[in-house]
Scaffold this motif. Structure first.
Motif, mmCIF file in Angstrom:
data_model
loop_
_atom_site.group_PDB
_atom_site.id
_atom_site.type_symbol
_atom_site.label_atom_id
_atom_site.label_comp_id
_atom_site.label_asym_id
_atom_site.label_seq_id
_atom_site.Cartn_x
_atom_site.Cartn_y
_atom_site.Cartn_z
ATOM 1 N N TYR A 116 -21.828 -33.996 -0.018
ATOM 2 C CA TYR A 116 -20.915 -32.904 -0.059
ATOM 3 C C TYR A 116 -21.275 -31.749 -0.763
ATOM 4 C CZ TYR A 116 -18.670 -36.405 -2.851
ATOM 5 O OH TYR A 116 -18.488 -37.109 -4.039
ATOM 6 N N ARG A 117 -20.861 -30.360 -0.626
ATOM 7 C CA ARG A 117 -21.354 -29.360 -1.474
ATOM 8 C C ARG A 117 -22.991 -29.289 -1.494
ATOM 9 N NH1 ARG A 117 -16.670 -28.217 -6.080
ATOM 10 N NH2 ARG A 117 -14.812 -27.903 -4.767
ATOM 11 N N VAL A 118 -23.306 -29.395 -0.684
ATOM 12 C CA VAL A 118 -24.973 -29.737 -0.592
ATOM 13 C C VAL A 118 -25.394 -27.988 -0.265
ATOM 14 C CG1 VAL A 118 -26.765 -30.356 0.919
ATOM 15 C CG2 VAL A 118 -25.014 -31.762 0.425
ATOM 16 N N SER A 119 -26.575 -27.816 -1.131
ATOM 17 C CA SER A 119 -27.284 -26.677 -1.132
ATOM 18 C C SER A 119 -28.694 -26.842 -0.502
ATOM 19 C CB SER A 119 -27.278 -26.060 -2.662
ATOM 20 O OG SER A 119 -28.356 -24.927 -2.568
ATOM 21 N N GLU A 120 -29.182 -25.857 0.275
ATOM 22 C CA GLU A 120 -30.553 -26.151 0.621
ATOM 23 C C GLU A 120 -31.625 -25.624 -0.151
ATOM 24 O OE1 GLU A 120 -30.546 -26.536 5.434
ATOM 25 O OE2 GLU A 120 -29.093 -24.689 4.729
ATOM 26 N N THR A 121 -31.087 -25.282 -1.502
ATOM 27 C CA THR A 121 -32.103 -24.771 -2.533
ATOM 28 C C THR A 121 -32.976 -26.230 -3.058
ATOM 29 O OG1 THR A 121 -30.677 -25.144 -4.147
ATOM 30 C CG2 THR A 121 -30.608 -22.756 -3.179
ATOM 31 N N GLY A 122 -32.474 -27.171 -2.745
ATOM 32 C CA GLY A 122 -32.824 -28.631 -3.168
ATOM 33 C C GLY A 122 -33.912 -29.135 -2.126
ATOM 34 N N GLU A 123 -34.891 -30.139 -2.543
ATOM 35 C CA GLU A 123 -35.910 -30.403 -1.666
ATOM 36 C C GLU A 123 -35.180 -31.663 -0.649
ATOM 37 O OE1 GLU A 123 -39.274 -32.034 -3.567
ATOM 38 O OE2 GLU A 123 -39.876 -30.155 -4.381
ATOM 39 N N GLU A 124 -33.976 -32.019 -1.026
ATOM 40 C CA GLU A 124 -33.319 -33.075 -0.691
ATOM 41 C C GLU A 124 -31.989 -32.995 -0.606
ATOM 42 O OE1 GLU A 124 -34.789 -35.153 1.482
ATOM 43 O OE2 GLU A 124 -36.846 -35.192 1.014
ATOM 44 N N THR A 125 -31.174 -33.532 0.491
ATOM 45 C CA THR A 125 -29.706 -33.183 0.283
ATOM 46 C C THR A 125 -29.227 -33.826 -0.881
ATOM 47 O OG1 THR A 125 -29.251 -35.286 1.522
ATOM 48 C CG2 THR A 125 -29.383 -33.197 2.886
ATOM 49 N N TYR A 126 -29.529 -34.832 -1.396
ATOM 50 C CA TYR A 126 -28.946 -35.667 -2.355
ATOM 51 C C TYR A 126 -29.370 -34.968 -3.721
ATOM 52 C CZ TYR A 126 -33.380 -38.068 -2.512
ATOM 53 O OH TYR A 126 -34.814 -38.486 -2.569
ATOM 54 N N HIS A 127 -30.124 -33.883 -3.798
ATOM 55 C CA HIS A 127 -30.627 -33.367 -5.008
ATOM 56 C C HIS A 127 -29.792 -32.256 -5.405
ATOM 57 C CE1 HIS A 127 -35.468 -33.943 -4.568
ATOM 58 N NE2 HIS A 127 -34.729 -34.903 -4.405
ATOM 59 N N THR A 128 -28.573 -32.036 -4.559
ATOM 60 C CA THR A 128 -27.680 -31.136 -5.121
ATOM 61 C C THR A 128 -26.426 -31.743 -4.668
ATOM 62 O OG1 THR A 128 -27.681 -29.960 -2.876
ATOM 63 C CG2 THR A 128 -28.929 -29.004 -4.736
ATOM 64 N N GLY A 129 -26.323 -32.493 -3.563
ATOM 65 C CA GLY A 129 -24.709 -32.956 -3.007
ATOM 66 C C GLY A 129 -24.463 -34.398 -3.634
ATOM 67 N N PRO A 130 -23.534 -34.529 -4.169
ATOM 68 C CA PRO A 130 -22.966 -36.018 -4.593
ATOM 69 C C PRO A 130 -22.729 -36.678 -3.400
ATOM 70 C CG PRO A 130 -21.706 -34.467 -5.976
ATOM 71 C CD PRO A 130 -22.447 -33.495 -4.856
ATOM 72 N N GLU A 131 -23.087 -38.169 -3.443
ATOM 73 C CA GLU A 131 -22.923 -38.986 -2.193
ATOM 74 C C GLU A 131 -21.892 -40.103 -2.028
ATOM 75 O OE1 GLU A 131 -25.901 -42.237 0.019
ATOM 76 O OE2 GLU A 131 -26.568 -41.174 -1.721
ATOM 77 N N TYR A 132 -21.219 -39.871 -0.765
ATOM 78 C CA TYR A 132 -20.184 -40.977 -0.409
ATOM 79 C C TYR A 132 -21.212 -42.335 0.233
ATOM 80 C CZ TYR A 132 -16.556 -43.335 2.276
ATOM 81 O OH TYR A 132 -15.466 -44.272 2.620
ATOM 82 N N GLN A 133 -21.306 -43.404 -0.413
ATOM 83 C CA GLN A 133 -22.302 -44.090 0.032
ATOM 84 C C GLN A 133 -21.738 -44.936 1.268
ATOM 85 O OE1 GLN A 133 -25.236 -45.254 0.244
ATOM 86 N NE2 GLN A 133 -25.620 -46.956 -1.119
ATOM 87 N N VAL A 134 -22.637 -45.118 2.310
ATOM 88 C CA VAL A 134 -22.220 -45.798 3.575
ATOM 89 C C VAL A 134 -23.392 -46.828 3.698
ATOM 90 C CG1 VAL A 134 -22.592 -45.320 6.110
ATOM 91 C CG2 VAL A 134 -21.502 -43.726 4.877
ATOM 92 N N LEU A 135 -22.942 -48.090 3.826
ATOM 93 C CA LEU A 135 -23.859 -49.195 3.723
ATOM 94 C C LEU A 135 -23.305 -50.297 4.013
ATOM 95 C CD1 LEU A 135 -26.519 -49.689 1.609
ATOM 96 C CD2 LEU A 135 -25.032 -50.757 0.313
ATOM 97 N N HIS A 136 -24.436 -51.381 4.692
ATOM 98 C CA HIS A 136 -24.067 -52.635 4.894
ATOM 99 C C HIS A 136 -24.007 -53.445 3.776
ATOM 100 C CE1 HIS A 136 -25.021 -56.753 6.943
ATOM 101 N NE2 HIS A 136 -23.712 -56.623 6.708
ATOM 102 N N ASN A 137 -23.103 -53.603 3.016
ATOM 103 C CA ASN A 137 -22.901 -54.140 1.600
ATOM 104 C C ASN A 137 -23.584 -55.605 1.400
ATOM 105 O OD1 ASN A 137 -21.703 -51.864 0.276
ATOM 106 N ND2 ASN A 137 -19.595 -53.124 0.424
#
Length: 243
Positions: A116-137
């Motif tokens: 969320y709050r992702v900017s396309e100034t970074g090379e990847e989405t996670y370079h700017t936006g914090p992440e809510y992890q989605v995972l098979h724990n």
């Protein structure tokens, strides 16, 4: 015979009165209308909720730094589904403060995320936006650490416990942002709460891999991203209400 009828009548009246008191005391709340997948109830519409997916077309999203939806994403059984590799999806609109709710389902060993709050100034989405992890724990190495488990703020804030549902079933995710206050929710439980830009936040970022990207977590508005990061993931019931 008359006495029996009187007893039955009194019993029915008492049963009716007891039922009335239970319902109106809040012990047994009245049934509320539930929306079908990828729809809004009239109450949700009145409250300002907006669907970001109608169950048929991915027309509220596009590829990260692209103008169209990448071939690696498609609609399968009423869900946005990763069907091959490729870039992440990002929302067409940008958001600052909002309540974003979504359902997610993963295959065995799958890894994904919602930024969320992702900017396309970074090379990847996670370079700017914090992440809510989605995972098979239980099926991925990231599930061994709470900091990288489902519903964590990836590598920064950990959920208190694992509240995921069995692999292959739908989980209910939620991200709430009001100003700099952020909350992650999973299946009705709050898993993370933090303040963007706080001293604690800055210290955690400085000690993490995100310290490499100086713009990480600094944008007041940005796009929501659905991550393609290995394994099968599906999303449905994506809806948002701007705060």
């Amino acid at each position: 015979m008359k006495r029996v009828k009187e007893v039955k009548s009194v019993g029915l009246l008492l049963l009716f009165a007891a039922s009335f008191l239970v319902v109106n005391s809040g012990v047994l709340p009245p049934v509320q209308a539930q929306s079908a997948p990828n729809t809004l109830t009239p109450a949700e519409q009145s409250a300002g909720w907006k669907l970001l997916f109608d169950g048929k077309t991915i027309n509220q999203w596009r590829g990260f730094k692209q103008k169209t939806v990448p071939a690696g994403w498609g609609v399968v059984d009423g869900a946005i589904t990763q069907i091959a590799g490729g870039p992440d999806l990002v929302s067409l609109d940008e958001y600052g403060s909002f309540d974003f709710r979504f359902e997610w389902k993963v295959a065995t060993g799958a890894n994904s995320g919602v930024m969320y709050r992702v900017s396309e100034t970074g090379e990847e989405t996670y370079h700017t936006g914090p992440e809510y992890q989605v995972l098979h724990n239980a099926g991925h190495d990231d599930g061994k650490s709470p900091l990288t488990s489902a519903a964590a703020c990836h590598s920064l804030y950990a959920p208190p416990r694992d509240v995921t549902r069995p692999v292959g079933t739908w989980n209910e995710g939620r991200v709430v942002i009001t100003g700099n206050h952020v909350e992650h929710w999973l299946n009705g439980e709050k898993t993370v709460s933090y303040e963007l830009g706080s001293a604690e936040w800055k210290a955690k970022v400085a000690a993490s891999k995100f310290n490499e990207w100086k713009a990480f977590g600094t944008f007041a508005r940005g796009r929501i991203a659905l991550q393609q990061h290995g394994g099968g993931v599906s999303f449905r019931n994506l809806k948002i209400r701007v705060q």
